[in-house]
Design a protein around this motif. Structure first.
Motif, PDB file in Angstrom:
ATOM      1  N   LEU A   7       0.757  -1.225  -0.051  1.00  0.00           N
ATOM      2  CA  LEU A   7       0.040  -0.117  -0.105  1.00  0.00           C
ATOM      3  C   LEU A   7       0.976   1.354  -0.044  1.00  0.00           C
ATOM      4  N   VAL A   8       2.088   1.419   0.600  1.00  0.00           N
ATOM      5  CA  VAL A   8       2.719   2.353   0.653  1.00  0.00           C
ATOM      6  C   VAL A   8       3.399   2.690  -0.445  1.00  0.00           C
ATOM      7  N   ALA A   9       4.084   1.534  -1.265  1.00  0.00           N
ATOM      8  CA  ALA A   9       4.394   1.560  -2.656  1.00  0.00           C
ATOM      9  C   ALA A   9       3.531   2.189  -3.511  1.00  0.00           C
ATOM     10  N   LEU A  10       2.262   1.712  -3.532  1.00  0.00           N
ATOM     11  CA  LEU A  10       1.342   2.095  -4.600  1.00  0.00           C
ATOM     12  C   LEU A  10       0.888   3.688  -4.255  1.00  0.00           C
ATOM     13  N   LYS A  11       0.892   4.077  -3.118  1.00  0.00           N
ATOM     14  CA  LYS A  11       0.558   5.605  -2.702  1.00  0.00           C
ATOM     15  C   LYS A  11       1.752   6.314  -3.253  1.00  0.00           C
ATOM     16  N   ASP A  12       2.933   5.639  -2.807  1.00  0.00           N
ATOM     17  CA  ASP A  12       4.009   6.580  -3.409  1.00  0.00           C
ATOM     18  C   ASP A  12       4.116   6.757  -4.893  1.00  0.00           C
ATOM     19  N   LYS A  13       3.570   5.815  -5.686  1.00  0.00           N
ATOM     20  CA  LYS A  13       3.511   5.980  -7.221  1.00  0.00           C
ATOM     21  C   LYS A  13       2.238   6.564  -7.569  1.00  0.00           C
ATOM     22  N   LYS A  14       1.287   6.760  -6.440  1.00  0.00           N
ATOM     23  CA  LYS A  14       0.190   7.438  -6.763  1.00  0.00           C
ATOM     24  C   LYS A  14      -0.894   6.705  -7.637  1.00  0.00           C
ATOM     25  N   ILE A  15      -0.901   5.581  -7.432  1.00  0.00           N
ATOM     26  CA  ILE A  15      -1.800   4.728  -8.248  1.00  0.00           C
ATOM     27  C   ILE A  15      -2.698   3.718  -7.349  1.00  0.00           C
TER      28      ILE A  15
END
Length: 79
Positions: A7-15
């Motif tokens: 979830l952190v990785a997805l939020k970082d990429k804004k996807i």
């Protein structure tokens, strides 16, 4: 990778709210839930406690009922 890290990785990429991000998150969640369900069935049959196997679907039925109650509550809260 844990769901929190995903979830952190997805939020970082804004996807996280895109269709692609939701699909990745769903796969990550299934990667955690499915093995837990499989282990539960395996241990139920291995331990010769098949009589309590009917309790397992009861958990899902209660969860679905609670989910529907939440949706109904949100519906009336909007009106």
């Amino acid at each position: 990778m844990t769901i929190g890290m995903m979830l952190v990785a997805l939020k970082d990429k804004k996807i996280e709210y895109t269709k692609y991000g939701q699909t990745i998150l769903l796969i990550a969640i299934l990667g955690v839930v499915v093995p837990l369900i499989e282990i539960t069935f395996y241990m139920t049959f291995k331990g010769a406690r098949g009589a309590i196997l009917w309790l397992f679907p009861l958990v899902f039925i209660v969860a679905l009922l609670l989910l529907n109650v939440k949706k109904i509550h949100q519906f009336f809260e909007k009106n």
